[in-house]
Design a protein around this motif. Structure first.
Motif, PDB file in Angstrom:
ATOM      1  N   GLN A  44       4.372 -31.385 -91.687  1.00 44.43           N
ATOM      2  CA  GLN A  44       3.314 -31.248 -90.691  1.00 44.43           C
ATOM      3  C   GLN A  44       3.887 -31.390 -89.278  1.00 44.43           C
ATOM      4  OE1 GLN A  44       0.566 -34.279 -91.909  1.00 44.43           O
ATOM      5  NE2 GLN A  44      -0.275 -33.063 -93.574  1.00 44.43           N
ATOM      6  N   ALA A  45       4.746 -32.372 -89.094  1.00 42.59           N
ATOM      7  CA  ALA A  45       5.365 -32.581 -87.780  1.00 42.59           C
ATOM      8  C   ALA A  45       6.250 -31.391 -87.408  1.00 42.59           C
ATOM      9  CB  ALA A  45       6.178 -33.873 -87.780  1.00 42.59           C
ATOM     10  N   ARG A  48       4.031 -28.400 -86.423  1.00 43.48           N
ATOM     11  CA  ARG A  48       3.499 -28.561 -85.065  1.00 43.48           C
ATOM     12  C   ARG A  48       4.566 -28.223 -84.032  1.00 43.48           C
ATOM     13  NH1 ARG A  48       0.886 -32.920 -87.334  1.00 43.48           N
ATOM     14  NH2 ARG A  48       2.444 -34.386 -86.569  1.00 43.48           N
ATOM     15  N   GLU A  78      -7.428 -38.964 -89.957  1.00 43.17           N
ATOM     16  CA  GLU A  78      -7.811 -39.776 -88.804  1.00 43.17           C
ATOM     17  C   GLU A  78      -6.687 -40.691 -88.331  1.00 43.17           C
ATOM     18  OE1 GLU A  78     -11.469 -41.784 -89.634  1.00 43.17           O
ATOM     19  OE2 GLU A  78     -12.481 -39.929 -90.175  1.00 43.17           O
ATOM     20  N   LYS A  79      -5.659 -40.859 -89.126  1.00 44.61           N
ATOM     21  CA  LYS A  79      -4.534 -41.703 -88.732  1.00 44.61           C
ATOM     22  C   LYS A  79      -3.424 -40.834 -88.175  1.00 44.61           C
ATOM     23  CE  LYS A  79      -5.408 -45.630 -91.599  1.00 44.61           C
ATOM     24  NZ  LYS A  79      -4.853 -46.824 -92.136  1.00 44.61           N
ATOM     25  N   ASP A  80      -2.713 -41.374 -87.191  1.00 41.05           N
ATOM     26  CA  ASP A  80      -1.615 -40.580 -86.652  1.00 41.05           C
ATOM     27  C   ASP A  80      -0.404 -40.655 -87.587  1.00 41.05           C
ATOM     28  OD1 ASP A  80      -0.302 -42.987 -86.153  1.00 41.05           O
ATOM     29  OD2 ASP A  80      -0.407 -42.835 -83.987  1.00 41.05           O
ATOM     30  N   ASN A  81       0.486 -39.711 -87.400  1.00 43.42           N
ATOM     31  CA  ASN A  81       1.638 -39.603 -88.289  1.00 43.42           C
ATOM     32  C   ASN A  81       2.490 -40.862 -88.306  1.00 43.42           C
ATOM     33  OD1 ASN A  81       1.122 -37.137 -89.395  1.00 43.42           O
ATOM     34  ND2 ASN A  81       2.555 -36.008 -88.108  1.00 43.42           N
ATOM     35  N   GLN A  82       2.624 -41.521 -87.170  1.00 42.46           N
ATOM     36  CA  GLN A  82       3.466 -42.717 -87.117  1.00 42.46           C
ATOM     37  C   GLN A  82       2.920 -43.816 -88.020  1.00 42.46           C
ATOM     38  OE1 GLN A  82       6.457 -42.757 -85.764  1.00 42.46           O
ATOM     39  NE2 GLN A  82       6.718 -44.778 -86.666  1.00 42.46           N
ATOM     40  N   GLU A  83       1.603 -43.983 -88.026  1.00 45.83           N
ATOM     41  CA  GLU A  83       0.985 -44.966 -88.916  1.00 45.83           C
ATOM     42  C   GLU A  83       1.252 -44.634 -90.379  1.00 45.83           C
ATOM     43  OE1 GLU A  83      -3.139 -46.917 -88.208  1.00 45.83           O
ATOM     44  OE2 GLU A  83      -3.132 -45.018 -87.082  1.00 45.83           O
TER      45      GLU A  83
END
Length: 162
Positions: A44-45, A48, A78-83
């Motif tokens: 996903q990253a 993007r 709803e959570k960002d990738n880092q989390e």
């Protein structure tokens, strides 16, 4: 031992691989195995980043991304990738360092294959029996240890999806 395929450059006595017995070839030594959820976050990253560079994703990339997203049980938009990365890395570290001592004094640990398989296959209502049916090599562990592992995975999944 089985005969190798000389046309493929394999030796005449290639080792038999058997995941149920945790027997893997030399190419699986000292590697870092990722779960579907970890691969999904990475793809996903990367996707993007490709969009911002106006690059098109190739067919193999798109199919791989579709596959890991389909089977990824640990996701929360709803959570960002880092989390997500931190939760998944913490879970993988906990499973990789998991140790149980048997009554004989033997220390049992999970193989990287088992860690990734557990992260890929376990859902919140997976039982010990289901886990050992899906990953036969776990049967060497005491039932209480498998239950402890499942609880660890379930609590991480709950944190991710809530």
């Amino acid at each position: 031992m089985v005969d190798g395929n000389p046309l493929l450059g394999e030796s005449a006595t290639a080792a038999v691989e058997n995941a149920a017995e945790r027997q893997f070839g030399p190419e699986f030594e000292d590697i870092h195995i990722l779960s579907n959820a970890q691969v999904a976050v990475i793809l996903q990253a990367s996707a993007r980043s490709a969009v911002t560079r106006d690059e098109e994703l190739n067919e193999v990339y798109r199919k791989t991304q579709k596959y890991v997203e389909r089977f990824n049980t640990m996701t929360n938009p709803e959570k960002d990738n880092q989390e997500l990365v931190e939760e998944l890395d913490n879970l993988q570290d906990a499973l990789t360092t998991f140790r149980k001592e048997t009554d004989d004094g033997e220390e049992l640990e999970l193989h990287g294959f088992e860690v990734a398989a557990l992260m890929n296959l376990v859902i919140t209502d997976t039982s010990v029996e289901e886990a050992t049916a899906l990953i036969p090599s776990l049967s060497r562990l005491p039932e209480a240890a498998i239950d402890e592992i499942l609880d660890l995975i379930k609590s991480t999944m709950i944190r991710i999806v809530s």
